[in-house]
Every structure is written in C-alpha cells, then in structure tokens.
Design a protein around this motif. Structure first.
Motif, PDB file in Angstrom:
ATOM      1  N   MET A 112       0.836  -1.192   0.000  1.00 48.38           N
ATOM      2  CA  MET A 112       0.000   0.000   0.000  1.00 48.38           C
ATOM      3  C   MET A 112       0.873   1.245   0.000  1.00 48.38           C
ATOM      4  O   MET A 112       1.957   1.249   0.579  1.00 48.38           O
ATOM      5  CB  MET A 112      -0.912   0.009   1.237  1.00 48.38           C
ATOM      6  N   LEU A 113       0.385   2.283  -0.657  1.00 50.42           N
ATOM      7  CA  LEU A 113       1.021   3.596  -0.581  1.00 50.42           C
ATOM      8  C   LEU A 113       0.052   4.538   0.109  1.00 50.42           C
ATOM      9  O   LEU A 113      -1.144   4.549  -0.199  1.00 50.42           O
ATOM     10  CB  LEU A 113       1.381   4.129  -1.968  1.00 50.42           C
ATOM     11  N   LEU A 114       0.569   5.314   1.066  1.00 50.68           N
ATOM     12  CA  LEU A 114      -0.245   6.259   1.833  1.00 50.68           C
ATOM     13  C   LEU A 114       0.504   7.582   1.902  1.00 50.68           C
ATOM     14  O   LEU A 114       1.458   7.731   2.656  1.00 50.68           O
ATOM     15  CB  LEU A 114      -0.506   5.711   3.238  1.00 50.68           C
ATOM     16  N   SER A 115       0.062   8.534   1.097  1.00 50.41           N
ATOM     17  CA  SER A 115       0.840   9.758   0.917  1.00 50.41           C
ATOM     18  C   SER A 115      -0.009  11.018   1.041  1.00 50.41           C
ATOM     19  O   SER A 115      -1.132  11.071   0.545  1.00 50.41           O
ATOM     20  CB  SER A 115       1.485   9.740  -0.474  1.00 50.41           C
ATOM     21  N   ASN A 116       0.552  12.029   1.718  1.00 51.34           N
ATOM     22  CA  ASN A 116      -0.043  13.365   1.707  1.00 51.34           C
ATOM     23  C   ASN A 116       0.353  14.027   0.386  1.00 51.34           C
ATOM     24  O   ASN A 116       1.378  14.696   0.291  1.00 51.34           O
ATOM     25  CB  ASN A 116       0.472  14.205   2.877  1.00 51.34           C
ATOM     26  N   THR A 117      -0.446  13.796  -0.628  1.00 56.98           N
ATOM     27  CA  THR A 117      -0.094  14.235  -1.981  1.00 56.98           C
ATOM     28  C   THR A 117      -1.308  14.821  -2.692  1.00 56.98           C
ATOM     29  O   THR A 117      -2.437  14.423  -2.425  1.00 56.98           O
ATOM     30  CB  THR A 117       0.459  13.053  -2.813  1.00 56.98           C
ATOM     31  N   ASN A 118      -1.061  15.755  -3.577  1.00 55.49           N
ATOM     32  CA  ASN A 118      -2.126  16.497  -4.256  1.00 55.49           C
ATOM     33  C   ASN A 118      -1.982  16.390  -5.773  1.00 55.49           C
ATOM     34  O   ASN A 118      -0.967  15.915  -6.284  1.00 55.49           O
ATOM     35  CB  ASN A 118      -2.075  17.959  -3.828  1.00 55.49           C
ATOM     36  N   ASN A 119      -2.987  16.862  -6.475  1.00 56.62           N
ATOM     37  CA  ASN A 119      -3.038  16.721  -7.936  1.00 56.62           C
ATOM     38  C   ASN A 119      -1.883  17.401  -8.660  1.00 56.62           C
ATOM     39  O   ASN A 119      -1.337  16.855  -9.626  1.00 56.62           O
ATOM     40  CB  ASN A 119      -4.364  17.286  -8.473  1.00 56.62           C
ATOM     41  N   PHE A 139       1.266  -1.415  -6.470  1.00 59.53           N
ATOM     42  CA  PHE A 139       0.573  -1.399  -5.180  1.00 59.53           C
ATOM     43  C   PHE A 139      -0.831  -1.975  -5.297  1.00 59.53           C
ATOM     44  O   PHE A 139      -1.535  -1.738  -6.279  1.00 59.53           O
ATOM     45  CB  PHE A 139       0.507   0.028  -4.643  1.00 59.53           C
ATOM     46  N   ASP A 140      -1.222  -2.696  -4.258  1.00 59.27           N
ATOM     47  CA  ASP A 140      -2.596  -3.197  -4.183  1.00 59.27           C
ATOM     48  C   ASP A 140      -3.559  -2.041  -3.922  1.00 59.27           C
ATOM     49  O   ASP A 140      -4.693  -2.049  -4.417  1.00 59.27           O
ATOM     50  CB  ASP A 140      -2.721  -4.232  -3.056  1.00 59.27           C
ATOM     51  N   VAL A 141      -3.101  -1.068  -3.151  1.00 56.55           N
ATOM     52  CA  VAL A 141      -3.909   0.117  -2.831  1.00 56.55           C
ATOM     53  C   VAL A 141      -2.990   1.327  -2.885  1.00 56.55           C
ATOM     54  O   VAL A 141      -1.861   1.279  -2.384  1.00 56.55           O
ATOM     55  CB  VAL A 141      -4.556   0.008  -1.438  1.00 56.55           C
ATOM     56  N   PHE A 142      -3.467   2.431  -3.471  1.00 58.37           N
ATOM     57  CA  PHE A 142      -2.659   3.632  -3.675  1.00 58.37           C
ATOM     58  C   PHE A 142      -3.466   4.821  -3.159  1.00 58.37           C
ATOM     59  O   PHE A 142      -4.336   5.336  -3.845  1.00 58.37           O
ATOM     60  CB  PHE A 142      -2.366   3.782  -5.172  1.00 58.37           C
ATOM     61  N   TYR A 143      -3.200   5.231  -1.918  1.00 62.76           N
ATOM     62  CA  TYR A 143      -3.987   6.284  -1.286  1.00 62.76           C
ATOM     63  C   TYR A 143      -3.248   7.620  -1.320  1.00 62.76           C
ATOM     64  O   TYR A 143      -2.130   7.740  -0.805  1.00 62.76           O
ATOM     65  CB  TYR A 143      -4.273   5.944   0.174  1.00 62.76           C
ATOM     66  N   LEU A 144      -3.895   8.626  -1.901  1.00 63.20           N
ATOM     67  CA  LEU A 144      -3.397   9.999  -1.882  1.00 63.20           C
ATOM     68  C   LEU A 144      -4.340  10.841  -1.035  1.00 63.20           C
ATOM     69  O   LEU A 144      -5.565  10.726  -1.160  1.00 63.20           O
ATOM     70  CB  LEU A 144      -3.317  10.560  -3.303  1.00 63.20           C
ATOM     71  N   SER A 145      -3.785  11.683  -0.188  1.00 62.58           N
ATOM     72  CA  SER A 145      -4.598  12.433   0.767  1.00 62.58           C
ATOM     73  C   SER A 145      -5.688  13.258   0.082  1.00 62.58           C
ATOM     74  O   SER A 145      -6.803  13.368   0.598  1.00 62.58           O
ATOM     75  CB  SER A 145      -3.708  13.358   1.609  1.00 62.58           C
ATOM     76  N   GLN A 146      -5.374  13.815  -1.085  1.00 63.52           N
ATOM     77  CA  GLN A 146      -6.360  14.661  -1.752  1.00 63.52           C
ATOM     78  C   GLN A 146      -7.564  13.859  -2.244  1.00 63.52           C
ATOM     79  O   GLN A 146      -8.674  14.386  -2.332  1.00 63.52           O
ATOM     80  CB  GLN A 146      -5.717  15.405  -2.922  1.00 63.52           C
ATOM     81  N   ILE A 148      -8.701  10.919  -0.717  1.00 62.13           N
ATOM     82  CA  ILE A 148      -9.477  10.314   0.381  1.00 62.13           C
ATOM     83  C   ILE A 148      -9.880  11.331   1.433  1.00 62.13           C
ATOM     84  O   ILE A 148     -10.539  10.992   2.413  1.00 62.13           O
ATOM     85  CB  ILE A 148      -8.716   9.140   1.032  1.00 62.13           C
ATOM     86  N   ASN A 149      -9.483  12.611   1.228  1.00 63.59           N
ATOM     87  CA  ASN A 149      -9.881  13.715   2.126  1.00 63.59           C
ATOM     88  C   ASN A 149      -9.404  13.531   3.557  1.00 63.59           C
ATOM     89  O   ASN A 149     -10.053  13.978   4.504  1.00 63.59           O
ATOM     90  CB  ASN A 149     -11.403  13.909   2.102  1.00 63.59           C
ATOM     91  N   LEU A 150      -8.267  12.874   3.703  1.00 64.17           N
ATOM     92  CA  LEU A 150      -7.654  12.643   5.012  1.00 64.17           C
ATOM     93  C   LEU A 150      -6.155  12.824   4.861  1.00 64.17           C
ATOM     94  O   LEU A 150      -5.603  12.636   3.773  1.00 64.17           O
ATOM     95  CB  LEU A 150      -7.940  11.217   5.512  1.00 64.17           C
ATOM     96  N   ARG A 151      -5.488  13.181   5.969  1.00 62.01           N
ATOM     97  CA  ARG A 151      -4.040  13.375   5.877  1.00 62.01           C
ATOM     98  C   ARG A 151      -3.351  12.892   7.144  1.00 62.01           C
ATOM     99  O   ARG A 151      -3.931  12.865   8.230  1.00 62.01           O
ATOM    100  CB  ARG A 151      -3.689  14.845   5.596  1.00 62.01           C
ATOM    101  N   LYS A 152      -2.101  12.484   6.974  1.00 56.62           N
ATOM    102  CA  LYS A 152      -1.240  12.152   8.101  1.00 56.62           C
ATOM    103  C   LYS A 152      -0.774  13.457   8.751  1.00 56.62           C
ATOM    104  O   LYS A 152      -0.636  14.452   8.050  1.00 56.62           O
ATOM    105  CB  LYS A 152      -0.030  11.351   7.611  1.00 56.62           C
ATOM    106  N   PRO A 153      -0.536  13.502  10.039  1.00 52.43           N
ATOM    107  CA  PRO A 153      -0.486  12.388  10.984  1.00 52.43           C
ATOM    108  C   PRO A 153      -1.800  12.126  11.730  1.00 52.43           C
ATOM    109  O   PRO A 153      -1.771  11.473  12.771  1.00 52.43           O
ATOM    110  CB  PRO A 153       0.581  12.868  11.974  1.00 52.43           C
ATOM    111  N   ASN A 154      -2.921  12.606  11.217  1.00 50.78           N
ATOM    112  CA  ASN A 154      -4.176  12.428  11.944  1.00 50.78           C
ATOM    113  C   ASN A 154      -4.537  10.956  12.086  1.00 50.78           C
ATOM    114  O   ASN A 154      -4.374  10.167  11.164  1.00 50.78           O
ATOM    115  CB  ASN A 154      -5.301  13.182  11.231  1.00 50.78           C
ATOM    116  N   ARG A 155      -5.061  10.612  13.222  1.00 51.60           N
ATOM    117  CA  ARG A 155      -5.405   9.227  13.528  1.00 51.60           C
ATOM    118  C   ARG A 155      -6.448   8.669  12.553  1.00 51.60           C
ATOM    119  O   ARG A 155      -6.413   7.486  12.206  1.00 51.60           O
ATOM    120  CB  ARG A 155      -5.928   9.152  14.969  1.00 51.60           C
ATOM    121  N   ASP A 156      -7.357   9.536  12.081  1.00 50.73           N
ATOM    122  CA  ASP A 156      -8.465   9.032  11.263  1.00 50.73           C
ATOM    123  C   ASP A 156      -8.008   8.435   9.932  1.00 50.73           C
ATOM    124  O   ASP A 156      -8.667   7.552   9.389  1.00 50.73           O
ATOM    125  CB  ASP A 156      -9.536  10.099  11.035  1.00 50.73           C
TER     126      ASP A 156
END
Length: 213
Positions: A112-119, A139-146, A148-156
């Motif tokens: 998985m990739l989990l990144s605070n990244t934008n367009n 990657f099986d899953v590729f998550y960009l903060s923009q 999924i409307n969520l960002r690290k380091p927030n717990r959610d």
C-alpha cells in the motif's frame, strides 16, 4: 500445529509506504526557502498554511488554490505559483522502483502507498517520471490524501486504512520519513520505520527491519 507465539506476533502481512523521501526525493528546506523568497515573507502566514492543508485533503480544487495565491500575491503569475509548489519534488531513483516492482512480483505482502499528496504534485511527477504508472501498478492500494480527504499524521487516516482493507495494525509495517506520522501509527499498534532519508534507503527494508521478517 501452532506456530510459535513470538513468530505469530511478528507476522507482517501488509507493507504501507509513504511516497516522498521514501521513493521520490524531496527538498523540503529548499522549497520553503524558495517560496518565502518568492512571497517576500519570513514565515508562512496562517491563511496560507490553512489553504495548503485544504488543498492537500481535497477540500479545494487546484484552480481555487491558485486563485487564493493569485489574490494574495497579485504580482505573481500562475506559473510562478505552480513552480514554487512543485519545487519540493526532485528525482525518483530507479533502484527504488525496481525494489517495489520486485516486491510486487513476489506477492508475499499486501503493498500500500499512503501519501499526503495532491493533484499538482502527481501531475508534475507523471510528466517527469517515465515509470510512474508502472510504479503505481505495483501497489494493491494507492492512497493519496487529496483523493481520500484525510491526511497524516491524523489518527483518522490510519483508522480508514485499517477499516477499508480489513487490516490488523500489528500485522502492518508503516514506513514514513516524518516522525509525527510514525508516532501516530506507533500509538495505534502498527510496526513502523521512521526512515532517515539522509542516511537510509527503503531498499534496505528487509535488512534494517529484519527482526520483523
């Protein structure tokens, strides 16, 4: 026959990677210096920080983001703003791409990739990195903060990843260069590697964190 308890506890099934300074190199200090010189400021103002965060989680569009800076700094061209925003992005060493490509072929872990990244950043990377699409496909899953409307380091954001993928935190290893991000993951039971981009490389994962594998 049951496996030894200690082995079961250390069983990593999912590898979760950050993007910046894990795969693609960043120049955070240089980007900050360049932006402050462009804006003729000594520090980012509160409305700028807020706008950047809103853009990073998809609460405003690219055009709205640029409009904000155009209105605040009317002497700047749109290209000046875009170039300043993308200044942070540097090279993507191909040996790191080969590393994740080989991992994907082995199919030993969920990747998985989990990144605070934008367009704007992703569009810029797609133009500069010829193998980006192939990288994303690793990657099986590729998550960009923009997206999924969520960002690290927030717990959610970590709760979202666990729930969406039916994961157990202590079966995941999270790799990120920002300590605040790995601190949150640590507190939630993830195994973590707070990688030091100045002296470490993700391709040494299985040597650096060998106690987990």
């Amino acid at each position: 026959m049951r496996l030894p308890i200690s082995w079961e506890m250390n069983m990593i099934k999912t590898l979760i990677f950050d993007f910046g300074d894990v795969f693609i190199n960043l120049d955070k200090q240089g980007a900050m210096k360049n932006a402050l010189e462009l804006f003729q400021l000594e520090t980012f103002e509160a409305d700028m920080i807020k706008t950047n965060e809103l853009y990073e989680v998809g609460k405003i569009s690219t055009s709205e983001f640029i409009q904000f800076y155009n209105a605040k700094f009317s002497d700047l061209r749109e290209t000046d703003i875009i170039e300043a925003w993308n200044y942070i992005l540097k090279d993507f060493p191909e040996h790191r791409f080969e590393f994740i490509k080989n991992l994907a072929l082995q199919k030993d872990y969920k990747l998985m990739l989990l990144s605070n990244t934008n367009n704007m950043h992703i569009d810029f990377i797609k133009q500069k990195v010829s193998f980006f699409d192939e990288f994303q496909d690793c990657f099986d899953v590729f998550y960009l903060s923009q997206e999924i409307n969520l960002r690290k380091p927030n717990r959610d954001i970590f709760e979202f990843v666990l729930k969406e993928n039916n994961l157990i935190a202590n079966e995941c290893l999270f790799i990120d260069d920002t300590k605040a991000n790995t601190d949150t993951a640590d507190a939630m039971g993830f195994h973590t590697w707070n990688i030091d981009e100045t002296s470490e490389d993700v391709v040494t994962l299985f040597e650096t964190k060998k106690e987990l594998f």
